[in-house]
Design an enzyme around this catalytic site. Structure first.
Site, PDB file in Angstrom:
ATOM      1  CB  SER A   1      -1.915  15.901   3.757  1.00 30.98           C
ATOM      2  OG  SER A   1      -3.010  16.976   4.759  1.00 30.98           O
TER       3      SER A   1
ATOM      4  CB  THR B   1      -9.163 -31.091  -3.066  1.00 29.92           C
ATOM      5  OG1 THR B   1      -9.208 -32.923  -3.212  1.00 29.92           O
ATOM      6  CG2 THR B   1     -10.769 -31.427  -2.725  1.00 29.92           C
ATOM      7  CG  HIS B   2      -5.147 -31.739  -2.466  1.00 28.72           C
ATOM      8  ND1 HIS B   2      -4.432 -31.700  -1.161  1.00 28.72           N
ATOM      9  CD2 HIS B   2      -6.078 -32.907  -2.000  1.00 28.72           C
ATOM     10  CE1 HIS B   2      -4.768 -31.967  -0.158  1.00 28.72           C
ATOM     11  NE2 HIS B   2      -6.000 -32.746  -0.634  1.00 28.72           N
TER      12      HIS B   2
ATOM     13  CB  SER C   1       3.310 -11.750 -26.567  1.00 30.95           C
ATOM     14  OG  SER C   1       4.372 -11.755 -26.633  1.00 30.95           O
TER      15      SER C   1
ATOM     16  CE  LYS D   1       1.798 -17.038 -24.545  1.00 28.60           C
ATOM     17  NZ  LYS D   1       2.501 -16.435 -23.593  1.00 28.60           N
TER      18      LYS D   1
ATOM     19  CG  ASN E   1      -0.166 -13.453 -23.219  1.00 31.17           C
ATOM     20  OD1 ASN E   1      -0.382 -14.993 -22.847  1.00 31.17           O
ATOM     21  ND2 ASN E   1       0.584 -12.984 -23.348  1.00 31.17           N
TER      22      ASN E   1
ATOM     23  CD  GLU F   1      -0.441 -13.393 -16.476  1.00 34.12           C
ATOM     24  OE1 GLU F   1      -0.107 -13.778 -16.305  1.00 34.12           O
ATOM     25  OE2 GLU F   1      -1.072 -12.723 -17.319  1.00 34.12           O
TER      26      GLU F   1
ATOM     27  CE1 TYR G   1      -4.485  14.047  13.481  1.00 35.53           C
ATOM     28  CE2 TYR G   1      -3.213  15.182  14.055  1.00 35.53           C
ATOM     29  CZ  TYR G   1      -3.423  14.701  13.021  1.00 35.53           C
ATOM     30  OH  TYR G   1      -2.753  14.704  11.560  1.00 35.53           O
TER      31      TYR G   1
ATOM     32  CE  LYS H   1      -6.350  12.297   5.785  1.00 34.80           C
ATOM     33  NZ  LYS H   1      -5.967  11.996   6.721  1.00 34.80           N
TER      34      LYS H   1
HETATM   35  N1  ARG Z   1      -4.004  16.920   7.766  1.00 40.16           N
HETATM   36  C1  ARG Z   1      -3.842  16.313   8.858  1.00 40.16           C
HETATM   37  C2  ARG Z   1      -4.768  14.753   8.980  1.00 40.16           C
HETATM   38  O1  ARG Z   1      -4.804  14.294   7.725  1.00 40.16           O
HETATM   39  C3  ARG Z   1      -5.273  17.152   9.353  1.00 40.16           C
HETATM   40  C4  ARG Z   1      -5.274  18.450  10.368  1.00 40.16           C
HETATM   41  C5  ARG Z   1      -4.485  17.794  11.845  1.00 40.16           C
HETATM   42  N2  ARG Z   1      -3.415  18.851  12.396  1.00 40.16           N
HETATM   43  C6  ARG Z   1      -3.364  18.975  12.792  1.00 40.16           C
HETATM   44  N3  ARG Z   1      -1.977  19.360  13.277  1.00 40.16           N
HETATM   45  N4  ARG Z   1      -4.130  18.271  14.337  1.00 40.16           N
HETATM   46  O2  ARG Z   1      -5.022  14.263   9.888  1.00 40.16           O
END
Ligand code: ARG
Length: 482
Positions: free
Chosen positions: A43, A175-176, A297, A303, A305, A310, A337, A345
């Site tokens: 990660s 409205t509408h 454009s 144009k 734009n 948008e 967990y 994330k």
């Molecule tokens: N990288 C993990 C996360 O973002 C946190 C690590 C927890 N990993 C684990 N094997 N307990 O959630």
């Protein structure tokens, strides 16, 4: 912006070969991790954005460990100094990432241990990455909430400034998407301040639940070591400590809430963008967008734009998708967990980045936009915007509402047939459909007079809107721009 996993260093790159880097959790293992697993489960390509928060958390944690006699004070000092060095390296782009170290937490810890030896190896006392990542993410969200709130305040100020400049301008209200009743342009501009205010209010509320410290929950069960969670709470500025370690390490409600607040806010801004795209068309001609916030454009030379608007509208889509991703991510998780949570994330970061990007262009675009007052004035008598005003004048003179409604309906049909406005009908024509007609009822006619007659709190009457402008000036000025 985080690199993709492909850009990270990897000790072995051929498929299936095993990586040789020892793992922080490697004691029980007899074989090295398959490199495909390392690549699949890393990660650090995205959670490196938590580096600052991770370092802040580790500094607070080590100071607490020292205060509780779980680490020599000299080690805590050395850890703080080394973590600040690591922070500087990361900021300067001199820190090396490698997928074999999984995530940002292990990267920072191993860099620390490489510098300090045993002092570094004491940092993870009474801590798990489960409560660590939950803490880091809350710190990250808290900072994001504060930045977004400031951005929203800036956008509110831009709408308020526009309302102040256009306080007397009457426009058709719809409205509408059909002409309905006349309103002050300022009234409509301030309607966005209201929506953004609720968004900010929701952010404040979400911040309250984000601002709870999970650290000390351990992996799931707490710890047998004599830690002081209050110490860490105070150092990191959290409001309270999570009361249940199982929940503390796995609660992501705050992430969903933030994603929701962002999605709803992005939807508000999408509605605003849509309205201004329509208003700035040749067909409407109400608004002139600032040219430096428009694009052209590549084939049609004429144009100009509204691409920025948008994209404001278009980018709201991903914030809605991100909210859905988070909710679906959580729905099947058993207590405490689970590694699925690592997937929280990217959607959350994307929502935060998207809204911040939108806010970065929205306020200057609003500040640079002008109404085409002449064009609005020349078409304001179209659409019988004053019909409701006349109906209410009849009601005020004693006519039952349903009768007044029908009477004015007939008058509008008469005007439509002739191709004129209500004001242009003769008194005999009024009398033909309206038994109690008298000349004083003409004071209800015309868009400006209709606006002027509005009296209810929150209405579009100039006096009411002036009150709202004052209220917003006080609100947006008072708390130092908050
Ligand atoms: N990288 C993990 C996360 O973002 C946190 C690590 C927890 N990993 C684990 N094997 N307990 O959630």
């Amino acid at each position: 912006m985080a690199d993709s996993a492909e850009n990270l260093t990897s000790s072995h790159s051929s498929p299936g070969s095993t990586a040789g880097t020892p793992k922080a959790w490697g004691g029980v293992f007899q074989s090295a991790t398959d490199s495909r697993v390392e690549r699949f489960s890393e990660s650090v390509s995205f959670d490196r954005r938590l580096a600052d928060d991770d370092i802040d958390g580790s500094i607070a944690h080590s100071a607490m460990l020292a205060a509780c006699g779980l680490m020599p004070p000299a080690d805590a000092d050395a850890i703080r100094l080394a973590l600040e060095e690591i922070r500087a390296e990361i900021r300067a782009g001199r820190f090396e990432y490698t997928i074999s170290k999984e995530d940002i937490h292990l990267h920072i810890e191993s860099a620390l241990t490489a510098r300090l030896g045993d002092a570094g190896r004491r940092l993870h006392t009474a801590r798990s990455r489960n409560d660590q990542v939950a803490t880091d993410l809350r710190l990250f969200c808290r900072r994001a909430i504060d930045r977004i709130d400031a951005g929203l305040a800036g956008l509110q100020r831009a709408f308020l400034g526009f309302a102040e400049r256009e306080r007397d301008l009457v426009i058709p209200g719809y409205t509408h998407l059909r002409r309905a009743q006349p309103v002050l342009a300022a009234h409509q501009l301030l309607s966005w301040c209201e929506k953004l205010h609720r968004d900010r209010d929701r952010l404040t509320d979400c911040r309250r639940r984000t601002n709870i410290l999970p650290l000390g929950s351990g992996a799931l069960a707490g710890t047998s070591l004599p830690i002081d969670r209050e110490h860490v709470r105070h150092a990191l500025g959290f409001e309270a400590v999570a009361a249940n370690s199982l929940d503390g390490a796995s609660d992501r409600d705050f992430a969903c809430e933030l994603a929701f607040v962002i999605a709803l806010c992005a939807v508000h801004l999408s509605q605003w963008a849509e309205e201004w795209i329509i208003w700035s068309t040749e067909e409407f001609g109400f608004l002139r967008l600032p040219e430096n916030f428009c694009t052209g454009s590549s084939i049609m030379p004429q144009k100009i734009n509204p691409d920025v608007l948008e994209l404001v509208r278009g980018k709201s889509a991903r914030t809605i998708g991100n909210l859905q991703s988070l909710l679906v991510l959580l729905k099947g998780l058993p207590t405490a967990y689970n590694r699925d949570l690592q997937e929280d994330k990217e959607p959350l970061f994307d929502s935060i980045d998207t809204l911040e990007a939108v806010l970065g262009v929205a306020a200057p675009l609003v500040a640079g936009t002008r109404f085409d007052r002449e064009r609005i004035a020349t078409t304001l008598d179209r659409g019988h915007l004053d019909a409701t005003s006349l109906m209410e004048a009849l009601i005020a003179a004693g006519t039952p509402q349903r009768t007044a409604h029908e009477t004015v309906g007939k008058l509008v049909r008469r005007a439509m047939t002739k191709g004129v406005s209500l004001e242009e009908l003769a008194d005999e024509e009024f009398s033909a459909d309206c038994a109690g007609w008298n000349g004083t009822l003409r004071s209800a006619l015309g868009a400006s007079r209709a606006v002027g007659r509005m009296a209810s709190f929150g209405s579009t009457a100039p006096a009411r809107v002036a009150d709202q402008i004052t209220a917003w000036q006080q609100r947006l000025g008072a708390a130092g721009g908050a």
